[in-house]
Design a protein around this motif. Structure first.
Motif, PDB file in Angstrom:
ATOM      1  N   ARG A  31       0.857  -1.092  -0.003  1.00 20.28           N
ATOM      2  CA  ARG A  31       0.027   0.023   0.071  1.00 20.28           C
ATOM      3  C   ARG A  31       0.807   1.401  -0.159  1.00 20.28           C
ATOM      4  O   ARG A  31       0.432   2.468  -0.860  1.00 20.28           O
ATOM      5  N   MET A  34       2.368   1.672  -3.474  1.00 23.26           N
ATOM      6  CA  MET A  34       1.332   2.467  -4.188  1.00 23.26           C
ATOM      7  C   MET A  34       1.517   4.104  -4.392  1.00 23.26           C
ATOM      8  O   MET A  34       1.303   4.715  -5.141  1.00 23.26           O
ATOM      9  N   PHE A 267      -4.484   4.386 -11.976  1.00 25.27           N
ATOM     10  CA  PHE A 267      -4.108   4.781 -10.419  1.00 25.27           C
ATOM     11  C   PHE A 267      -2.813   5.535 -10.253  1.00 25.27           C
ATOM     12  O   PHE A 267      -2.766   6.167  -9.579  1.00 25.27           O
ATOM     13  N   VAL A 275      -5.149   8.508  -3.699  1.00 25.51           N
ATOM     14  CA  VAL A 275      -4.832   7.074  -3.214  1.00 25.51           C
ATOM     15  C   VAL A 275      -5.143   6.847  -1.957  1.00 25.51           C
ATOM     16  O   VAL A 275      -5.837   5.891  -1.321  1.00 25.51           O
ATOM     17  N   TYR A 279      -8.235   4.628   0.058  1.00 26.70           N
ATOM     18  CA  TYR A 279      -7.878   3.673   1.267  1.00 26.70           C
ATOM     19  C   TYR A 279      -8.802   4.078   2.349  1.00 26.70           C
ATOM     20  O   TYR A 279      -9.103   3.099   3.181  1.00 26.70           O
ATOM     21  N   MET A 309     -13.239   2.234  -6.923  1.00 28.22           N
ATOM     22  CA  MET A 309     -11.867   2.550  -6.990  1.00 28.22           C
ATOM     23  C   MET A 309     -11.137   1.627  -6.228  1.00 28.22           C
ATOM     24  O   MET A 309     -10.152   1.116  -6.562  1.00 28.22           O
ATOM     25  N   ARG A 310     -11.619   1.371  -4.820  1.00 33.55           N
ATOM     26  CA  ARG A 310     -10.931   0.625  -4.062  1.00 33.55           C
ATOM     27  C   ARG A 310     -10.859  -0.948  -4.532  1.00 33.55           C
ATOM     28  O   ARG A 310      -9.760  -1.516  -4.355  1.00 33.55           O
ATOM     29  N   LEU A 313      -8.413  -1.265  -7.187  1.00 36.87           N
ATOM     30  CA  LEU A 313      -6.830  -0.856  -6.839  1.00 36.87           C
ATOM     31  C   LEU A 313      -6.608  -2.170  -5.959  1.00 36.87           C
ATOM     32  O   LEU A 313      -5.416  -2.579  -6.325  1.00 36.87           O
ATOM     33  N   LEU A 317      -3.199  -4.159  -6.962  1.00 41.85           N
ATOM     34  CA  LEU A 317      -2.271  -3.798  -6.133  1.00 41.85           C
ATOM     35  C   LEU A 317      -0.877  -4.557  -6.085  1.00 41.85           C
ATOM     36  O   LEU A 317       0.324  -3.949  -6.127  1.00 41.85           O
ATOM     37  N   GLU A 332      -2.974  -2.340 -16.437  1.00 41.40           N
ATOM     38  CA  GLU A 332      -3.300  -1.387 -15.472  1.00 41.40           C
ATOM     39  C   GLU A 332      -4.774  -1.120 -15.761  1.00 41.40           C
ATOM     40  O   GLU A 332      -5.147  -0.641 -17.034  1.00 41.40           O
TER      41      GLU A 332
END
Ligand code: SF4
Ligand code: SF4
Length: 678
Positions: A31, A34, A267, A275, A279, A309-310, A313, A317, A332
């Motif tokens: 995380r 990212m 992303f 970002v 989260y 989006m989460r 992502l 990830l 991606e």
């Protein structure tokens, strides 16, 4: 009672602890990687203000405890404060696994700090347990519409509940066996001791060991589950609040000449704060309830933007962070159009109600506009209605495509100097805006404003035909090229005349001139016309007479770009309050909780094809106050409200006026000429 006294128990304890910490660190590494791969976001300034906000909003839970969500907010705040309160207990618990009876220095049994702390811990543990039960019951039985009802939340609440139950049980068993809870005089321990008093020594030892190991497992499961769940906010909420946006309503200004790609595609094009926001979302749904698009049945729901989006992502990830090599054919995730549907992005009015409502200061507008930029500048994909507006802005400098020479027509007979005429000792430039120059209703507002300024003896001039659109609609619609072209053209003219102070009647022009032009070299002191009107009245430079044919009861509609984007709530109300005989009533949704008219974010230039109309929703609320007049301070709000009044058949009972028109109508000298006809 030492659960790790046996060597095998100690090894198991060590293995569980090391495994959980390693898993947590491994998930966090991804995380953080990212965040590091994302784009810069300058948030490392104004530290005093940032940390003060942490105390107010993170520790004090101010945005959680708003009046609208008081009960739910209190539930969350008690759980949060309980977590802070038991943190020291957790340190002692884990430390006790290594060294039986471990105590944080200063907090030993019998000391004021130690005994005082255990009393606070006991009370919070009971409160947290009660709140967890209430929260689970609320999710299972009340099922509020704004919440995402997932087992994820129930699992987390279950873990928190288990942590409290096992800790309280340990205190009860220890008190029943030894008279104290690990040496402390625990209130909860004494209250629960009778439950365990009948236990044999072996039975009590077994029960204590079970509670201890369950407590450890719940604690470690909670730690490892955090990064993969919506409860990641336990980790990210402090940085979210610390790095919250402190500036006013400006969008990021890209260097177009040196860019090869525009807007946000994936992303890695997001800024690190975006970002972090993805989260951090707790799925509380406060943004959803505040959003005018969602309230009127549009496909946009800000909470869902974060959820979608989460999900995307977290799936990507391992590859985005470089931990795993992507399989052949993997690419991606694309955000605009694929992860977030285009009609979702085009539904946003950029009203900022979501950001204002969010307890974690999560930002949406920049992300949405950045995705629009990609659609417009790279894909040429946008609502067809915008084609004409873009062309008109490019060719004629106004979204209607009207002849720029007509920009001065509204001022006919008012004897207002043009900057090109070289007037002397000018205090302000009056920035009229496209609406003020071309729209019939807004022209009357421009005349009313000019009349007030002239009555007060303010020396001002206009640009006339040299003025062009500030570029706000182009920018909010994602056409950054067009915005920068218009902005540079205006800045050249303004700087060429040495303009330093500007009055404008349009909050969108206000926002762009004050907050967005500085990044392109245009620095001006900008005031909204309601601010200067309120000041002129307060200074006695404008006197108002009683009487007139106005309606006695007025309600004020807050413009999003004046209020939430720029914090101007009082000036228009002060101007209205100064009008003799006028009674101001507030709508339920007012000030920072105000409801959009539906025109912002370039929505003024798009058709509202889906759901019910935002302006109808607002007009219903206006009508509910019993006011005869709704005052506004934005030409787009005036248009939208007036359309809403007409379309809902309220022409006879409700009048829409700008604040300046109401004031100009009551000018003590020469105030009888203000044109109020809509
Ligand atoms: S800015 Fe306004 S319209 Fe856009 S998502 Fe937020 S609340 Fe909804
Ligand atoms: S963005 Fe904020 S308000 Fe909206 S659901 Fe997430 S945490 Fe709640």
């Amino acid at each position: 009672m030492n659960p790790t006294a046996h060597p095998i128990a100690f090894v198991v304890f060590l293995a569980l602890l090391a495994g959980a910490i390693a898993t947590f660190a491994w998930l966090m590494r991804e995380r953080v990687a990212m965040l590091r791969a994302a784009q810069p976001s300058p948030r490392l300034d104004r530290w005093g203000e940032r940390w003060a906000g942490v105390l107010t909003y993170f520790v004090g839970q101010k945005r959680i405890l708003t009046r609208r969500y008081r009960a739910a907010g209190l539930m969350h705040a008690l759980i949060f404060w309980g977590f802070l309160a038991v943190a020291l207990n957790t340190v002692q618990f884990v430390g006790g696994g290594f060294s039986h009876g471990f105590r944080v220095p200063g907090f030993a049994p019998g000391t004021v700090l130690g005994e005082g702390y255990v009393l606070v811990r006991d009370l919070f543990e009971i409160a947290v347990l009660a709140m967890v039960v209430a929260a689970v019951a609320r999710r299972l039985f009340v099922r509020p519409q704004r919440l995402t009802l997932s087992w994820d939340a129930i699992a987390i609440l279950g873990m928190i509940g288990l942590l409290m139950v096992t800790d309280l049980a340990m205190a009860g068993i220890e008190t029943a066996s030894t008279g104290t809870a690990g040496g402390y005089r625990s209130v909860a321990g004494r209250a629960l001791a009778p439950v365990f008093e009948g236990f044999s020594a072996g039975g009590a030892g077994l029960a204590h060991a079970a509670a201890w190991w369950l407590h450890l497992i719940a604690l470690l499961a909670f730690l490892t589950y955090l990064p993969i769940s919506k409860h990641f906010h336990v980790v990210t909420s402090l940085p979210s609040v610390l790095f919250r946006r402190l500036d006013r309503g400006s969008l990021p200004t890209p260097d177009l000449e040196n860019s090869e790609r525009f807007g946000v595609t994936g992303f890695k094009d997001l800024r690190w704060k975006d970002v972090l926001d993805v989260y951090s979302c707790t799925e509380c749904g406060r943004c959803q309830e505040a959003c005018p698009a969602h309230a009127t049945g549009k496909p946009l729901n800000p909470k869902k933007i974060n959820e979608d989006m989460r999900d995307a992502l977290f799936d990507a990830l391992p590859y985005l962070s470089g931990r795993r090599t992507p399989p052949d054919g993997w690419s991606e995730p694309v955000l605009p159009g694929a992860t977030i549907a285009e009609d979702v992005l085009w539904s946003c009015t950029t009203c900022r109600a979501c950001e204002q409502a969010c307890p974690l200061f999560i930002e949406f507008i920049d992300r949405i506009v950045e995705m629009r930029r990609k659609l417009v500048l790279e894909d040429s994909s946008f609502p067809t209605e915008l084609t004409a507006a873009f062309k008109n802005l490019e060719k004629n400098g106004n979204p209607w495509g009207l002849n720029p020479a007509q920009r001065e027509d509204w001022a006919e007979g008012l004897d207002i100097p043009r900057m090109a005429d070289g007037p002397e000792r000018i205090e302000y430039l009056l920035w009229v805006g496209c609406a003020g120059a071309f729209d019939d209703r807004a022209r009357k507002v421009a005349r009313a404003t000019a009349k007030i300024l002239q009555t007060a003896g303010v020396r001002f001039a206009i640009l006339g035909a040299e003025e062009a659109c500030t570029g706000d609609p182009a920018r909010r619609a994602g056409n950054e090229y067009l915005f920068q072209m218009l902005a540079q053209q205006n800045i050249e003219i303004l700087n060429g005349y040495g303009v330093t102070r500007i009055i404008t009647q349009c909050p969108h022009c206000f926002n762009t001139l004050a907050n967005e032009y500085p990044a392109l070299g245009g620095r001006y002191e900008v005031v909204h016309h309601t601010e200067i009107i309120a000041k002129l009245i307060a200074d006695g430079r404008v006197r108002l007479r009683d009487g007139g044919d106005h309606a006695a009861t007025v309600t004020f509609h807050d413009s999003c770009y004046l209020g939430r984007h720029n914090g101007i709530y009082d000036a228009p109300r002060e101007a209205l309050a100064a009008v003799p005989g006028l009674r101001l009533v507030e709508m339920p949704r007012s000030r920072d909780n105000g409801f959009c008219c539906g025109a912002g974010g370039a929505r003024m230039w798009m058709e509202e094809k889906l759901g019910t109309k935002v302006n109808h929703n607002r007009v219903e609320e206006v009508a509910g106050t019993g006011a005869r007049v709704v005052a506004a301070a934005c030409p787009f709000c005036v248009t939208m409200l007036a359309d809403g009044v007409n379309e809902t058949g309220r022409q006879e009972s409700l009048e829409v006026l700008d604040v300046s028109q109401i004031v100009a109508d009551r000018l003590a000298a020469g105030g009888d000429g203000a044109d109020r006809s809509a």
